[in-house]
Design an enzyme around this catalytic site. Sequence first.
Site: not given
Length: 409
Positions: A132, A213, A250
Site C-alpha cells: 500500500w 496492518d 471497510k
Amino acid sequence: MSLFSNISSDPPIEVFHLTELFNQDADPSKVNLGIGVYQDENGKTSTLPIIRSVEQQMANDLILTKNYLKATGLDIFCTAGLKLLLGEQSSAIKEKRACSIQSLSGTGALRIGLDFLYRNDYRIGYVSEPTWGNHQSILQTVGFEVRKYRYWNQEKLTLDIDGLINDLESAPEKSIIILHACSHNPTGCDPTHEQWMRISDTCKSRQLVPFFDIAYQGFSSGDLDMDAWSIRYFVHDAKHELFIAQSFAKNFSLYNERIGHLVGVFKSCDIVSKFRTQMTTIIRRNYSNPPVHGAYIVATILNNPILYEEWKTNVRAMYERIHSMRQLFYSKLKQLNISGTWEHIIQQTGMFAYTGLNSRQCQLLIQKHHVYIMSDGRINVCAITLNNVDELVEKFYDVITNGDNGTKL
C-alpha cells in the site's frame, strides 16, 4: 512577495487523482476501478442500514455528549475491538498483555505506532514489494530507513515466499516488518498458513518486530476469525511481541469517520502500562484526542449480540458480492480467450485484484476507454457489476491484444 513564494508543489496522490479525473469525465460508460471502497451492485457506496439504526439511537440518546475523549480513546470500543481481533478467549487479553489504543483509522494507527517505535530507538522498517502506497510514506515521515522484502513474483503471478524469507533472514535485528494480515493490498495474494508459520519463525529467530496492518477483516474469506488467523498465530502460538493497525473503514463502511485502533501485544502487563503513558503523550502532541462518533457506533454493534450478528451478516454479504464479481470477471476473461493466464485473479482474495497489466495498458484503459485503473494494474473488484462486466472485459481485451493500435470501443 509572499514569504511562501518559493514553496514547491507535490505530485498528486494517484488514487485520489484518478477519482478526480473520473468525476470530471462525462462519458456514461466510465468505470472507476481505482479507489478502495466497497460498492454495491449499482456502483454505490451506501451506509449500512445497521449504521443508520445505531446513529438514530445515538441522536435520541440525551445522555450522550460531545465532550472530549481521553487521548487513548473510548474504552468500550477498545475492549470490543481487541476481542474481535485477538478472539474472545485470547490469553494475551486475559493476562492483560494486550492493549488497544483508539486511532484515526488504520493510517493513524500506523503513524502513532511507528512514532512509538521510533521514539524507542527502532530505525529500520521493511515493507513488501509492492505494498500500500502510504506504508513507505509514513515510515519515511517518521524517520525510518525504509527497506523492502520481496513479495510478488511478476513472472509467476504469485507470492515469492522464498524471496520473502531470504530478505527477512538478512534483515538487521529490531527491524520493523510491516505485514498485511489478510487481503494484501495491492496484490490480493496472501500467504498460506504454512507460509505464515515460516514468516513467524524467521521473525522470531532474527528478533524482528512484526507490525500487522489489517484493513479488510471479513473481506478475505467472509469469516472474521479466519481473516485474523495470521495475527492470532503470531500472538498465541508463536508468542511474538508485536503491533497491529486496524481500520474499520471497510468492514463497517465508516470511511469518513476515521475509526480504527492500534494494538500492542507484549510479554508482560508491566510494559502495557508504560506503553499507555507514551501513547498518551504521542497522541496529545499529534491531535490531542480522537473523535467519538465512529467509536461509539462500532462499540455499540460489537457489544450487542443481536447487532453483532446482523453486522456479521452484512460483512458476509459484502464478501460474497466481491467473491462473485471476481469469479465473473475471471470467467468473462476466459470466454474472450484473452492471452495469458488469469487463474491468479481467482486465487487472490479481498477487495483488490492484481491483474498483471503493465503501466502502458493501464494508461490506455484510462485514455481510450474511460476505465480508471491504478498504474500497477490493481483493480477494485467491487467496481465490477453485472451491468458493466461485458464492456469492461472487451476493453481489457483491446488494450492487451491491440495496445496502441486498438480502437475506441
